[in-house]
Design a protein around this motif. Structure first.
Motif, short mmCIF file in Angstrom:
data_model
loop_
_atom_site.label_atom_id
_atom_site.label_comp_id
_atom_site.label_asym_id
_atom_site.label_seq_id
_atom_site.Cartn_x
_atom_site.Cartn_y
_atom_site.Cartn_z
N LEU A 151 -4.52 -2.75 -3.95
CA LEU A 151 -4.16 -1.39 -4.34
C LEU A 151 -2.97 -1.39 -5.29
O LEU A 151 -2.96 -0.70 -6.32
N TRP A 179 -3.31 -0.06 -9.12
CA TRP A 179 -2.76 1.25 -9.40
C TRP A 179 -1.29 1.22 -9.77
O TRP A 179 -0.79 2.12 -10.47
N ALA A 184 0.83 -1.21 0.00
CA ALA A 184 0.00 0.00 0.00
C ALA A 184 0.86 1.25 0.00
O ALA A 184 0.55 2.24 -0.68
#
Length: 207
Positions: free
Chosen positions: A197, A201, A135
Motif C-alpha cells: 500500500l 500510494w 498502512a
C-alpha cells in the motif's frame, strides 16, 4: 587579500533522497534502540526465565516502527506525484532497507532461547509492527502512523494472560513466544500488505 570561500559539495541522487527522507537520522535512531534493547534484555536476567523478555520484544519493535514510520513523511508530495519517474521503487527500497536493518539489529539484541522470545519473535514483531505502520501512513499520514501499531500491540500485551486457543497465533501474534507458523503468517501478511500500500500510494497528504 581576499579569501575565497571553500566550495561545498552538494548532495545529489540517492544521497540527496536519503537525506530528504531523514534516513541517516532513522539509522542512528535504530542503532540507539538496538543498544537499549540489548541493555533491557540482559538486564532482566532472561537467562533465568526467557519470558522476562516480553516487554523488550513488544516495545522495541514498536519504537523502531515509529522511527521508520515518521520518516515516511515527504515535504515534496506534489513533486513526487507529478514526477516523470515512478516513485514506488524508491519508497519500497526505503521501507525494505530500514525494516531489514531494524529486524536484524533487534534480533541480535536477544540472541539465545530462539523458542522463547528470542530472535525469531523480535524479527517477527518488527515486521508486523512495520506493516501496520506503513498502512497507517497511507490512511492517516506518516506523522501519526505509529498510533495504530501502538494501540493494537498494547492491547494484545495487556490481555496476553487471556490469550488462548489455536486462533490466538494469528490475532495475538505479538505475544507468541517463538517461531509459531500462525504468528509468522500474520506478521508477514501485515508487512506485505502495508508495504505494498505504501509503495503504491505513498503517504497521505498532510498540511
Amino acid at each position: 587579500m581576499s579569501v575565497r570561500p571553500t566550495p561545498q559539495r552538494s548532495l545529489s541522487g540517492p544521497l540527496l533522497l536519503a537525506r530528504s527522507r531523514a534516513v541517516p537520522l532513522a539509522v542512528a535512531s535504530l542503532a540507539a534502540i538496538g543498544v537499549l534493547a540489548v541493555w533491557g534484555a540482559h538486564g532482566l536476567d532472561a537467562y533465568l526465565e526467557p519470558s522476562r523478555r516480553v516487554p523488550v520484544v513488544a516495545l522495541a519493535p514498536l519504537l523502531s516502527a515509529a522511527v521508520i514510520g515518521t520518516g515516511l513523511h515527504t515535504y515534496t508530495d506534489e513533486l513526487d506525484r507529478t514526477s516523470v519517474r515512478a516513485w514506488w521503487p524508491r519508497r519500497l527500497a526505503q521501507l525494505l532497507g530500514l525494516t531489514a536493518l531494524a529486524a536484524t539489529v533487534l534480533a541480535f539484541a536477544v540472541l539465545g532461547h530462539a523458542a522463547e522470545f528470542g530472535a525469531p519473535a523480535m524479527a517477527r514483531n518488527a515486521l508486523g509492527a512495520m506493516g501496520i505502520t506503513a498502512a497507517a501512513a497511507v490512511v492517516i499520514g506518516a506523522r501519526l502512523s505509529w498510533l495504530p501499531a501502538v494501540a493494537y500491540i498494547s492491547a494484545i500485551y495487556l490481555g496476553a494472560g487471556r490469550v488462548h486457543g489455536v486462533g490466538s497465533q494469528i490475532w495475538a501474534w505479538p505475544m507468541q513466544p517463538g517461531p509459531q507458523p500462525g504468528a509468522w503468517a500474520a506478521a508477514l501478511a501485515l508487512f506485505v500488505a502495508g508495504a505494498s500500500l505504501y509503495a503504491w500510494w505513498g503517504p497521505r497528504r498532510e498540511s
